[in-house]
Design a protein around this motif. Structure first.
Motif, PDB file in Angstrom:
ATOM      1  N   GLU A  48       0.719  -1.480   0.003  1.00  0.00           N
ATOM      2  CA  GLU A  48      -0.060   0.183   0.660  1.00  0.00           C
ATOM      3  C   GLU A  48       0.774   1.285  -0.192  1.00  0.00           C
ATOM      4  OE1 GLU A  48      -0.842  -2.156   1.784  1.00  0.00           O
ATOM      5  OE2 GLU A  48      -2.805  -3.197   1.686  1.00  0.00           O
ATOM      6  N   TYR A  49       1.879   0.628   1.063  1.00  0.00           N
ATOM      7  CA  TYR A  49       2.227   2.249   1.224  1.00  0.00           C
ATOM      8  C   TYR A  49       3.802   2.725  -0.020  1.00  0.00           C
ATOM      9  CZ  TYR A  49       6.953   5.576   2.181  1.00  0.00           C
ATOM     10  OH  TYR A  49       7.551   6.145   2.436  1.00  0.00           O
ATOM     11  N   ASP A  50       3.727   1.426  -0.983  1.00  0.00           N
ATOM     12  CA  ASP A  50       4.791   1.902  -2.182  1.00  0.00           C
ATOM     13  C   ASP A  50       4.088   2.282  -3.033  1.00  0.00           C
ATOM     14  OD1 ASP A  50       6.995   0.423  -1.582  1.00  0.00           O
ATOM     15  OD2 ASP A  50       6.536  -1.300  -1.757  1.00  0.00           O
ATOM     16  N   GLU A  51       2.439   1.512  -3.403  1.00  0.00           N
ATOM     17  CA  GLU A  51       1.915   2.271  -4.544  1.00  0.00           C
ATOM     18  C   GLU A  51       0.827   3.465  -4.218  1.00  0.00           C
ATOM     19  OE1 GLU A  51      -2.200  -0.275  -4.844  1.00  0.00           O
ATOM     20  OE2 GLU A  51      -0.507  -1.796  -4.744  1.00  0.00           O
ATOM     21  N   ALA A  52       1.293   4.080  -3.057  1.00  0.00           N
ATOM     22  CA  ALA A  52       0.753   5.493  -2.767  1.00  0.00           C
ATOM     23  C   ALA A  52       1.707   6.126  -3.438  1.00  0.00           C
ATOM     24  CB  ALA A  52       0.294   5.554  -1.616  1.00  0.00           C
ATOM     25  N   LYS A  53       3.377   5.285  -3.084  1.00  0.00           N
ATOM     26  CA  LYS A  53       4.258   6.552  -3.358  1.00  0.00           C
ATOM     27  C   LYS A  53       4.421   6.641  -4.721  1.00  0.00           C
ATOM     28  CE  LYS A  53       7.291   8.222  -0.849  1.00  0.00           C
ATOM     29  NZ  LYS A  53       7.711   9.661  -0.686  1.00  0.00           N
ATOM     30  N   ASN A  54       4.319   5.978  -5.538  1.00  0.00           N
ATOM     31  CA  ASN A  54       4.180   5.969  -6.956  1.00  0.00           C
ATOM     32  C   ASN A  54       3.120   6.421  -7.475  1.00  0.00           C
ATOM     33  OD1 ASN A  54       6.864   3.734  -7.427  1.00  0.00           O
ATOM     34  ND2 ASN A  54       5.208   2.171  -7.190  1.00  0.00           N
ATOM     35  N   GLU A  55       1.709   6.539  -6.657  1.00  0.00           N
ATOM     36  CA  GLU A  55       0.803   7.538  -7.681  1.00  0.00           C
ATOM     37  C   GLU A  55       1.053   9.159  -6.594  1.00  0.00           C
ATOM     38  OE1 GLU A  55      -3.827   8.543  -7.023  1.00  0.00           O
ATOM     39  OE2 GLU A  55      -2.509   6.561  -5.621  1.00  0.00           O
ATOM     40  N   GLN A  56       1.692   9.364  -5.337  1.00  0.00           N
ATOM     41  CA  GLN A  56       2.613  10.626  -5.906  1.00  0.00           C
ATOM     42  C   GLN A  56       3.433  11.328  -6.345  1.00  0.00           C
ATOM     43  OE1 GLN A  56       5.392  11.107  -2.739  1.00  0.00           O
ATOM     44  NE2 GLN A  56       4.316  12.988  -1.315  1.00  0.00           N
ATOM     45  N   ALA A  57       4.538  10.251  -7.217  1.00  0.00           N
ATOM     46  CA  ALA A  57       5.281  10.982  -7.758  1.00  0.00           C
ATOM     47  C   ALA A  57       4.573  10.674  -9.529  1.00  0.00           C
ATOM     48  CB  ALA A  57       6.485   8.942  -8.286  1.00  0.00           C
ATOM     49  N   GLN A  58       3.935   9.986  -9.374  1.00  0.00           N
ATOM     50  CA  GLN A  58       2.764  10.247 -10.699  1.00  0.00           C
ATOM     51  C   GLN A  58       1.953  11.569 -11.078  1.00  0.00           C
ATOM     52  OE1 GLN A  58       0.385   6.453 -10.995  1.00  0.00           O
ATOM     53  NE2 GLN A  58       1.876   5.477 -12.135  1.00  0.00           N
TER      54      GLN A  58
END
Length: 157
Positions: A48-58
């Motif tokens: 969940e953290y990895d997905e959220a960080k990837n979304e933040q980068a996008q």
């Protein structure tokens, strides 16, 4: 050196609205997701953290791209557009000479192009061949199936 990006006033407004939305709404949503994911503990196995960080980068990448577009924006002044020849900001009606079918396109900058809405870029194969033509003139456009000939039958704003 970055090139000018042509916009209609409406198109630029749409980009600026998207920037505002991304900065005020999406950033907060993603930040909240990161906070929640941090509460799950061990980050090494926290998808969940990895997905959220990837979304933040996008989201941040999209904001940067849109802001660059706004910095290089050149708004087409409708007062400067004439209907004597096809240019950015014009609606052009063309007739396909192979089947006499008519189509209408709004010529816009590449950032606003949306073929499903009839908005084609001045840099597209069709748009680039139509720019500068007058009513009655013919554009020959190379497409995957060969060459299509479009006659300009109308130009409006």
């Amino acid at each position: 050196m970055e090139k000018d990006i042509f916009f209609t006033a409406e198109g630029l407004e749409k980009i600026e609205s998207e920037i505002e939305y991304l900065k005020t709404v999406r950033r907060k949503e993603v930040s909240e997701r990161i906070k929640i994911a941090l509460g799950y503990g061990d980050l090494s196995e926290n998808s969940e953290y990895d997905e959220a960080k990837n979304e933040q980068a996008q989201v941040e990448e999209r904001i940067a791209k849109l802001e660059m577009m706004v910095r290089n924006a050149r708004v087409i002044d409708e007062k400067e557009i004439t209907t004597e020849e096809v240019n950015i900001g014009c609606k052009v009606t063309v007739k396909d000479l192979s089947d006499s079918e008519e189509d209408e396109f709004l010529i816009v900058g590449s950032a606003e192009a949306d073929p499903l809405e009839g908005k084609i870029s001045n840099e597209s194969p069709v748009g680039s061949k139509l720019i500068g033509l007058k009513i009655g003139e013919v554009a020959e456009v190379e497409v995957p199936d060969g060459i299509v000939k479009y006659e300009v039958v109308g130009i409006s704003l």
